[in-house]
Design an enzyme around this catalytic site. Structure first.
Site, PDB file in Angstrom:
ATOM      1  N   HIS A   1      32.557  43.459  44.132  1.00  0.00           N
ATOM      2  CA  HIS A   1      32.139  42.060  44.285  1.00  0.00           C
ATOM      3  C   HIS A   1      32.917  41.398  45.439  1.00  0.00           C
ATOM      4  O   HIS A   1      33.711  40.475  45.209  1.00  0.00           O
ATOM      5  CB  HIS A   1      32.461  41.360  42.958  1.00  0.00           C
TER       6      HIS A   1
ATOM      7  N   GLU B   1      27.865  41.963  47.937  1.00  0.00           N
ATOM      8  CA  GLU B   1      28.390  42.887  46.941  1.00  0.00           C
ATOM      9  C   GLU B   1      27.573  44.186  46.918  1.00  0.00           C
ATOM     10  O   GLU B   1      26.340  44.145  46.881  1.00  0.00           O
ATOM     11  CB  GLU B   1      28.351  42.223  45.572  1.00  0.00           C
TER      12      GLU B   1
HETATM   13  O1  TA6 Z   1      27.797  38.053  41.879  1.00  0.00           O
HETATM   14  C1  TA6 Z   1      27.390  36.703  41.774  1.00  0.00           C
HETATM   15  C2  TA6 Z   1      27.825  36.166  40.409  1.00  0.00           C
HETATM   16  O2  TA6 Z   1      27.167  36.853  39.374  1.00  0.00           O
HETATM   17  C3  TA6 Z   1      27.545  34.666  40.380  1.00  0.00           C
HETATM   18  O3  TA6 Z   1      26.452  34.345  39.548  1.00  0.00           O
HETATM   19  C4  TA6 Z   1      28.880  34.073  39.896  1.00  0.00           C
HETATM   20  O4  TA6 Z   1      28.909  34.024  38.490  1.00  0.00           O
HETATM   21  C5  TA6 Z   1      29.862  35.088  40.481  1.00  0.00           C
HETATM   22  O5  TA6 Z   1      29.246  36.341  40.212  1.00  0.00           O
HETATM   23  C6  TA6 Z   1      31.286  34.951  40.016  1.00  0.00           C
HETATM   24  O6  TA6 Z   1      31.435  35.468  38.731  1.00  0.00           O
HETATM   25  P1  TA6 Z   1      32.903  35.381  38.043  1.00  0.00           P
HETATM   26  O7  TA6 Z   1      32.720  35.959  36.669  1.00  0.00           O
HETATM   27  O8  TA6 Z   1      33.860  36.184  38.894  1.00  0.00           O
HETATM   28  O9  TA6 Z   1      33.261  33.923  38.051  1.00  0.00           O
END
Ligand code: TA6
Length: 312
Positions: free
Chosen positions: A182, A286
């Protein structure tokens, strides 16, 4: 371009004791360990003008710098705390991506990013230096995830940054796996940024109930974006017209990619981005197995999700 002050070495910051056994993995002038002011042990990898910091917590890359310039974004209020994720760098989302498919009470993006991993090995060659970290599911995890697996993350720093996330099914039943590297990239200003490589690719738009759409032209940013692209998702190039820099992302073992910028409201809701306009200096692209891109892993089988990042 804002410099990211990499956490200083333990000798300068504190006399915090590092976990025993790390010294055996140091590689003089290429890889050493230090206590990060974020609150846990990190490995510092060095290759020429490049450096990377990798936290043992979550096997998470915290920053990647070239000549001192930070290429990844890390929240100024990021902390290493047991049971929590670190905002920024390259979080490891595993064994599910985003919300748990059937139980929203379980942590988003799985649970291995919330715990300390062990150092399995370190290696140095003329082309790069690498560290492999490992963790495994425990009986205590079975209420969250009723399967058994070993997970390895190998981070290699050379003229490129390579991250490989390897899963081995150590149980007796097959399981579905979704996951992501991510990655939070640092940008000069999101208004200066475009992303190419996904033109014509179908995506699920999380902001519209995962409606299925198709990308027309480069991705530009004028509001929150949260999309899972499905299919041909490599290579992807991030153009930052501020410093006139390109970051190229190539993936392996992946049939999807996620593009996310939280913009103002979500930045406020998250509460750990460091400032209300922090979204302007970051962009997540990601490398994933997410959405329809689900990996089924049989007993004894392995799957590796890989990403290679380079300055274009
Ligand atoms: O990858 C995008 C996502 O799924 C967004 O919807 C947002 O929730 C982000 O990940 C961050 O997630 P986290 O659990 O690290 O706050």
């Amino acid at each position: 371009m804002t410099r990211v002050d990499a956490p200083a070495k333990v000798s300068a910051m504190s006399n915090a004791k590092l976990p025993s056994g790390l010294a055996a993995h140091t590689l003089p002038s290429r890889l050493d360990f230090e206590a990060s002011p974020l609150g846990g042990p990190v490995a510092r990898l060095t290759h020429g003008d490049f450096q990377a910091l990798v936290a043992l917590h979550g096997a998470q890359v915290l920053n990647w710098t070239c000549g001192g310039d930070g290429l990844l974004w890390l929240s100024p209020v990021a902390r290493i705390r047991d049971g929590k994720g670190i905002r920024g760098g390259i979080p490891v989302c595993w064994p599910w991506f985003a919300d748990h498919p059937t139980d929203a009470s379980k942590p988003a993006h799985g649970f291995v990013r919330h715990r300390a991993w062990s150092v399995a090995s370190t290696h140095s060659t003329p082309d790069g230096v690498s560290i492999t970290l490992t963790t495994a599911t425990t009986d205590g995890d079975r209420s969250m995830w009723p399967h058994s697996a070993e997970v390895l993350v190998t981070v290699t720093l050379g003229e490129m940054l390579t991250v490989a996330l390897k899963t081995r099914n150590t149980g007796t039943d097959p399981f579905p796996l979704t996951e992501a590297l991510h990655t939070y990239f640092r940008v000069s200003d999101i208004a200066n940024v475009s992303v190419i490589g996904l033109e014509g690719v179908a995506y699920l738009d999380k902001l519209e109930g995962f409606a299925r759409k198709r990308q027309a032209g480069p991705i530009l940013f004028a509001g929150e974006v949260d999309r899972i692209y499905l299919g041909r998702t490599s290579p992807i190039t991030i153009f930052d017209n501020g410093p006139n820099r390109r970051i190229v992302i190539e993936s392996a073992g992946s049939g999807s990619a996620v593009v996310w910028n939280p913009w103002t409201e979500k930045t406020e809701r998250l509460g750990d981005m460091g400032s209300p306009d922090a979204f302007r200096q970051m962009l997540c692209v990601e490398t994933s197995n997410a959405g329809d891109d689900i990996v089924m892993l049989g007993p004894g089988e392995t799957h590796t999700l890989g990403a290679v990042y380079r300055i274009g």
